[in-house]
Design an enzyme around this catalytic site. Structure first.
Site, PDB file in Angstrom:
ATOM      1  N   ASN A   1       0.838  -1.202   0.000  1.00 25.88           N
ATOM      2  CA  ASN A   1       0.000   0.000   0.000  1.00 25.88           C
ATOM      3  C   ASN A   1       0.874   1.255   0.000  1.00 25.88           C
ATOM      4  O   ASN A   1       1.971   1.275   0.584  1.00 25.88           O
ATOM      5  CB  ASN A   1      -1.018   0.005   1.152  1.00 25.88           C
ATOM      6  CG  ASN A   1      -0.413  -0.207   2.523  1.00 25.88           C
ATOM      7  OD1 ASN A   1       0.610  -0.856   2.679  1.00 25.88           O
ATOM      8  ND2 ASN A   1      -1.055   0.347   3.534  1.00 25.88           N
TER       9      ASN A   1
ATOM     10  N   GLU B   1      -3.176  -4.602  -2.950  1.00 26.31           N
ATOM     11  CA  GLU B   1      -3.711  -5.491  -3.989  1.00 26.31           C
ATOM     12  C   GLU B   1      -3.697  -4.806  -5.347  1.00 26.31           C
ATOM     13  O   GLU B   1      -3.386  -5.426  -6.375  1.00 26.31           O
ATOM     14  CB  GLU B   1      -5.152  -5.910  -3.646  1.00 26.31           C
ATOM     15  CG  GLU B   1      -5.282  -6.749  -2.388  1.00 26.31           C
ATOM     16  CD  GLU B   1      -5.448  -5.905  -1.125  1.00 26.31           C
ATOM     17  OE1 GLU B   1      -4.949  -4.765  -1.072  1.00 26.31           O
ATOM     18  OE2 GLU B   1      -6.081  -6.415  -0.188  1.00 26.31           O
TER      19      GLU B   1
ATOM     20  N   CYS C   1     -10.188  -5.154   1.160  1.00 25.26           N
ATOM     21  CA  CYS C   1     -11.333  -4.228   1.213  1.00 25.26           C
ATOM     22  C   CYS C   1     -12.282  -4.540   0.059  1.00 25.26           C
ATOM     23  O   CYS C   1     -11.942  -5.276  -0.878  1.00 25.26           O
ATOM     24  CB  CYS C   1     -10.839  -2.782   1.147  1.00 25.26           C
ATOM     25  SG  CYS C   1     -10.303  -2.252  -0.494  1.00 25.26           S
TER      26      CYS C   1
ATOM     27  N   CYS D   1     -10.962  -3.851  -3.395  1.00 22.43           N
ATOM     28  CA  CYS D   1      -9.930  -4.791  -3.853  1.00 22.43           C
ATOM     29  C   CYS D   1     -10.524  -6.158  -4.184  1.00 22.43           C
ATOM     30  O   CYS D   1     -10.019  -6.863  -5.063  1.00 22.43           O
ATOM     31  CB  CYS D   1      -8.806  -4.896  -2.829  1.00 22.43           C
ATOM     32  SG  CYS D   1      -7.756  -3.423  -2.887  1.00 22.43           S
TER      33      CYS D   1
HETATM   34  N1  THU Z   1      -5.249  -1.561   2.694  1.00 24.99           N
HETATM   35  C1  THU Z   1      -4.742  -2.336   1.711  1.00 24.99           C
HETATM   36  O1  THU Z   1      -3.639  -2.098   1.207  1.00 24.99           O
HETATM   37  N2  THU Z   1      -5.492  -3.387   1.282  1.00 24.99           N
HETATM   38  C2  THU Z   1      -6.711  -3.708   1.791  1.00 24.99           C
HETATM   39  O2  THU Z   1      -7.403  -4.548   1.233  1.00 24.99           O
HETATM   40  C3  THU Z   1      -7.153  -3.081   3.032  1.00 24.99           C
HETATM   41  C4  THU Z   1      -6.547  -1.760   3.302  1.00 24.99           C
HETATM   42  C5  THU Z   1      -4.450  -0.398   3.143  1.00 24.99           C
HETATM   43  C6  THU Z   1      -5.024   0.906   2.695  1.00 24.99           C
HETATM   44  C7  THU Z   1      -4.452   1.842   3.715  1.00 24.99           C
HETATM   45  O3  THU Z   1      -3.162   2.268   3.275  1.00 24.99           O
HETATM   46  C8  THU Z   1      -4.282   0.992   4.959  1.00 24.99           C
HETATM   47  O4  THU Z   1      -4.391  -0.353   4.534  1.00 24.99           O
HETATM   48  C9  THU Z   1      -5.327   1.261   6.031  1.00 24.99           C
HETATM   49  O5  THU Z   1      -6.589   1.206   5.503  1.00 24.99           O
END
Ligand code: THU
Length: 145
Positions: free
Chosen positions: A49, A62, A97, A100
């Site tokens: 991320n 993702e 999420c 994703c």
């Molecule tokens: N995040 C992801 O990278 N993938 C997910 O499926 C859930 C959330 C990241 C986004 C943000 O940078 C951090 O987790 C907190 O939400």
């Protein structure tokens, strides 16, 4: 949900996802996430991320891994692995999420596995169909069978 036994856990995906997580740029949430996506060619694509001071501009791990796969000319996902830490304070599973799940769905069918990990390895395995049932995908637009 599938149980932890009788797993074909992919150690290489785990190492790549873990090292991607270590490179996450998450100064605002302090919630690092790493993802490894295996394409239909057997190659593994990793992503982390990347947050932004303008919060909505941040990207999920993702999305980064899927972009790397597509950049490499691959458009079918065989499996996904996700690892997240959250400063060790978060015990709930770091499942993808909603956005994703849909991003994965674009390149995968209901049967692929999505392994949710922590530092120690696998916590829980899901199928995409479990995480995104009755989904809308390219087939709905008659773009793919
Ligand atoms: N995040 C992801 O990278 N993938 C997910 O499926 C859930 C959330 C990241 C986004 C943000 O940078 C951090 O987790 C907190 O939400």
């Amino acid at each position: 949900m599938l149980k932890k036994d009788n797993m074909d856990f992919n150690q290489k995906m785990f190492e790549l996802a873990k090292s991607a997580m270590q490179n996450a740029y998450a100064p605002y949430s302090n919630f690092a996430v790493g993802t490894a996506v295996m394409g239909c060619n057997g190659k593994i694509y990793a992503g982390c991320n990347v947050e932004n001071a303008a919060y909505p501009q941040g990207n999920c791990a993702e999305a980064a891994a899927i972009s790397a796969m597509v950049l490499d000319g691959v458009k079918v996902i065989k499996s996904v692995m996700i690892i997240g830490d959250g400063n060790g304070l978060v015990t709930p599973l770091v499942t993808p999420c909603g956005g994703c799940r849909q991003r994965i769905r674009e390149f995968a069918n209901d049967d692929i596995t999505i392994d949710i990990c922590d530092y120690d390895g696998l916590r829980q395995r899901f199928s995409l169909g479990q995480l995104l049932p009755f989904s809308f995908g390219p087939e709905n637009l008659n773009e793919r069978i």
